[in-house]
Scaffold this motif. Structure first.
Motif, PDB file in Angstrom:
ATOM      1  N   ARG A 115       3.412  20.293 -55.827  1.00 32.28           N
ATOM      2  CA  ARG A 115       3.442  20.030 -56.926  1.00 32.28           C
ATOM      3  C   ARG A 115       3.224  18.428 -57.291  1.00 32.28           C
ATOM      4  N   GLN A 116       3.447  17.639 -56.207  1.00 29.96           N
ATOM      5  CA  GLN A 116       3.033  16.105 -56.304  1.00 29.96           C
ATOM      6  C   GLN A 116       2.819  15.630 -55.071  1.00 29.96           C
ATOM      7  N   TYR A 117       1.631  14.824 -54.940  1.00 29.96           N
ATOM      8  CA  TYR A 117       1.204  14.169 -53.903  1.00 29.96           C
ATOM      9  C   TYR A 117       0.796  12.748 -54.031  1.00 29.96           C
ATOM     10  N   VAL A 118       1.181  11.935 -53.134  1.00 33.84           N
ATOM     11  CA  VAL A 118       0.703  10.451 -53.215  1.00 33.84           C
ATOM     12  C   VAL A 118       0.408  10.182 -51.811  1.00 33.84           C
ATOM     13  N   GLY A 119      -0.734   9.027 -51.580  1.00 35.21           N
ATOM     14  CA  GLY A 119      -1.050   8.651 -50.216  1.00 35.21           C
ATOM     15  C   GLY A 119      -2.521   8.471 -50.166  1.00 35.21           C
ATOM     16  N   LEU A 120      -3.031   7.694 -49.263  1.00 36.36           N
ATOM     17  CA  LEU A 120      -4.246   7.696 -48.875  1.00 36.36           C
ATOM     18  C   LEU A 120      -4.583   8.644 -47.492  1.00 36.36           C
ATOM     19  N   SER A 121      -3.643   9.179 -47.059  1.00 31.87           N
ATOM     20  CA  SER A 121      -3.903   9.706 -45.753  1.00 31.87           C
ATOM     21  C   SER A 121      -5.070  11.032 -45.924  1.00 31.87           C
ATOM     22  N   GLY A 122      -5.079  11.540 -47.172  1.00 37.53           N
ATOM     23  CA  GLY A 122      -6.120  12.674 -47.204  1.00 37.53           C
ATOM     24  C   GLY A 122      -7.481  12.022 -46.854  1.00 37.53           C
ATOM     25  N   VAL A 123      -7.691  11.049 -47.916  1.00 35.62           N
ATOM     26  CA  VAL A 123      -9.008  10.379 -47.966  1.00 35.62           C
ATOM     27  C   VAL A 123      -9.193   9.659 -46.344  1.00 35.62           C
ATOM     28  N   LEU A 124      -8.021   9.209 -45.866  1.00 33.46           N
ATOM     29  CA  LEU A 124      -8.570   8.518 -44.549  1.00 33.46           C
ATOM     30  C   LEU A 124      -8.974   9.468 -43.708  1.00 33.46           C
ATOM     31  N   HIS A 125      -8.700  10.665 -43.559  1.00 35.13           N
ATOM     32  CA  HIS A 125      -9.087  11.635 -42.685  1.00 35.13           C
ATOM     33  C   HIS A 125     -10.618  12.012 -43.165  1.00 35.13           C
ATOM     34  N   GLY A 126     -11.016  11.942 -44.356  1.00 35.86           N
ATOM     35  CA  GLY A 126     -12.440  11.897 -44.535  1.00 35.86           C
ATOM     36  C   GLY A 126     -13.190  10.926 -44.431  1.00 35.86           C
ATOM     37  N   ILE A 127     -12.630   9.549 -44.291  1.00 35.16           N
ATOM     38  CA  ILE A 127     -13.516   8.361 -43.889  1.00 35.16           C
ATOM     39  C   ILE A 127     -13.344   8.468 -42.391  1.00 35.16           C
ATOM     40  N   PHE A 128     -12.661   8.837 -41.632  1.00 32.68           N
ATOM     41  CA  PHE A 128     -12.393   9.157 -40.038  1.00 32.68           C
ATOM     42  C   PHE A 128     -13.477  10.199 -39.741  1.00 32.68           C
ATOM     43  N   VAL A 129     -13.654  11.275 -40.540  1.00 31.52           N
ATOM     44  CA  VAL A 129     -14.751  12.187 -39.986  1.00 31.52           C
ATOM     45  C   VAL A 129     -16.084  11.416 -40.306  1.00 31.52           C
ATOM     46  N   PHE A 130     -16.448  10.658 -41.384  1.00 29.38           N
ATOM     47  CA  PHE A 130     -17.586   9.881 -41.735  1.00 29.38           C
ATOM     48  C   PHE A 130     -18.057   9.181 -40.376  1.00 29.38           C
ATOM     49  N   GLY A 131     -16.850   8.315 -39.959  1.00 29.28           N
ATOM     50  CA  GLY A 131     -17.374   7.543 -38.908  1.00 29.28           C
ATOM     51  C   GLY A 131     -17.505   8.014 -37.655  1.00 29.28           C
ATOM     52  N   ALA A 132     -16.979   9.149 -37.216  1.00 27.49           N
ATOM     53  CA  ALA A 132     -17.068  10.024 -35.943  1.00 27.49           C
ATOM     54  C   ALA A 132     -18.694  10.394 -36.055  1.00 27.49           C
ATOM     55  N   ILE A 133     -19.238  10.798 -37.303  1.00 29.59           N
ATOM     56  CA  ILE A 133     -20.383  11.532 -37.459  1.00 29.59           C
ATOM     57  C   ILE A 133     -21.502  10.364 -37.175  1.00 29.59           C
ATOM     58  N   MET A 134     -21.058   9.143 -37.847  1.00 29.75           N
ATOM     59  CA  MET A 134     -22.104   7.822 -37.587  1.00 29.75           C
ATOM     60  C   MET A 134     -22.186   7.560 -36.214  1.00 29.75           C
ATOM     61  N   ASP A 135     -21.130   7.639 -35.460  1.00 30.09           N
ATOM     62  CA  ASP A 135     -21.228   7.382 -34.210  1.00 30.09           C
ATOM     63  C   ASP A 135     -21.970   8.413 -33.173  1.00 30.09           C
ATOM     64  N   ILE A 136     -21.906   9.575 -33.901  1.00 23.53           N
ATOM     65  CA  ILE A 136     -22.619  10.598 -32.990  1.00 23.53           C
ATOM     66  C   ILE A 136     -24.333  10.375 -33.394  1.00 23.53           C
ATOM     67  N   ARG A 137     -24.301  10.236 -34.545  1.00 19.92           N
ATOM     68  CA  ARG A 137     -25.799   9.654 -34.998  1.00 19.92           C
ATOM     69  C   ARG A 137     -26.466   8.487 -34.263  1.00 19.92           C
ATOM     70  N   HIS A 138     -25.468   7.692 -33.922  1.00 18.59           N
ATOM     71  CA  HIS A 138     -26.005   6.489 -33.518  1.00 18.59           C
ATOM     72  C   HIS A 138     -25.998   6.745 -31.849  1.00 18.59           C
ATOM     73  N   LYS A 139     -25.837   7.706 -31.074  1.00 17.44           N
ATOM     74  CA  LYS A 139     -25.848   7.895 -29.890  1.00 17.44           C
ATOM     75  C   LYS A 139     -24.738   7.324 -29.178  1.00 17.44           C
ATOM     76  N   ASP A 140     -23.317   7.204 -29.870  1.00 16.79           N
ATOM     77  CA  ASP A 140     -22.045   6.833 -29.361  1.00 16.79           C
ATOM     78  C   ASP A 140     -21.331   8.073 -28.700  1.00 16.79           C
TER      79      ASP A 140
END
Length: 206
Positions: free
Chosen positions: A113-138
């Motif tokens: 019913r109620q939600y606060v916090g950046l943690s959901g968005v942070l998981h999305g940012i984490f996924v982006f960073g991991a994919i960028m690492d993969i794309r750059h052969k890390d």
């Protein structure tokens, strides 16, 4: 990549939005009593048309520990992957992760019913960073990508840590982590496809 002060992504294009997000979260914390009723994610009020809450609610936190945990995670992700950020892509990543997180909770987890916090968005940012690492052969990118989905799967089956719930004085919304990560995956997939097309067009023109 070894983290040192010298290789921190301190350029404006890498750090400006991260700084703005942190400042907004801090302001939301200090002015919580005055503005939270208008901006926090609340299922019932969103159902009545207050759609801005699907975005603004992510900047609020239950207590100081919750805020500090999320700011620390925001800073760590910036330190690890900030060299992949720019103003346009990070803005779209944040917005996509935030709105997908809220939409996922609204349609598939109406019991929240109620939600606060950046943690959901942070998981999305984490996924982006991991994919960028993969794309750059890390190769660490593969570990990060698999690791975040294993964490999410564990939370879905077994719930979140009781210690964390106690620390932030609230139940951890594990579904927010899931849908935030989905938002990050959606954005990252589109980003990779679009930048591939841009690179291909540039090479063809040459």
């Amino acid at each position: 990549m070894t983290l040192t002060f010298k290789n921190l992504p301190l350029k404006k294009q890498h750090s400006m939005l991260v700084t703005i997000i942190a400042i907004l979260a801090i302001l939301a914390y200090f002015f919580n009593d005055a503005v939270s009723e208008l901006f926090v994610y609340q299922y019932q009020l969103i159902s009545q048309g207050e759609l801005w809450r699907t975005f603004t609610g992510h900047f609020f936190h239950t207590n100081g520990f919750h805020l500090l945990l999320n700011l620390a995670a925001l800073a760590l992700l910036w330190a690890l992957h900030g060299h992949f950020y720019n103003v346009k892509s990070y803005s779209l990543l944040f917005i996509t992760s935030a709105l997908t997180c809220s939409a996922g909770m609204y349609f598939f987890s109406p019991e929240i019913r109620q939600y606060v916090g950046l943690s959901g968005v942070l998981h999305g940012i984490f996924v982006f960073g991991a994919i960028m690492d993969i794309r750059h052969k890390d190769k660490t990118g593969y570990l990060l990508f698999v690791g975040v989905w294993l964490k999410i799967a564990h939370e879905q089956f077994y719930g979140a840590s009781e210690q964390v719930s106690s620390l932030i004085d609230a139940n951890v919304a594990v579904d927010a982590h899931l849908w935030g990560a989905v938002g990050g995956l959606l954005f990252s997939s589109c980003y990779v496809l679009m930048t591939k097309k841009t690179i291909s067009s540039y090479n063809n023109e040459r």
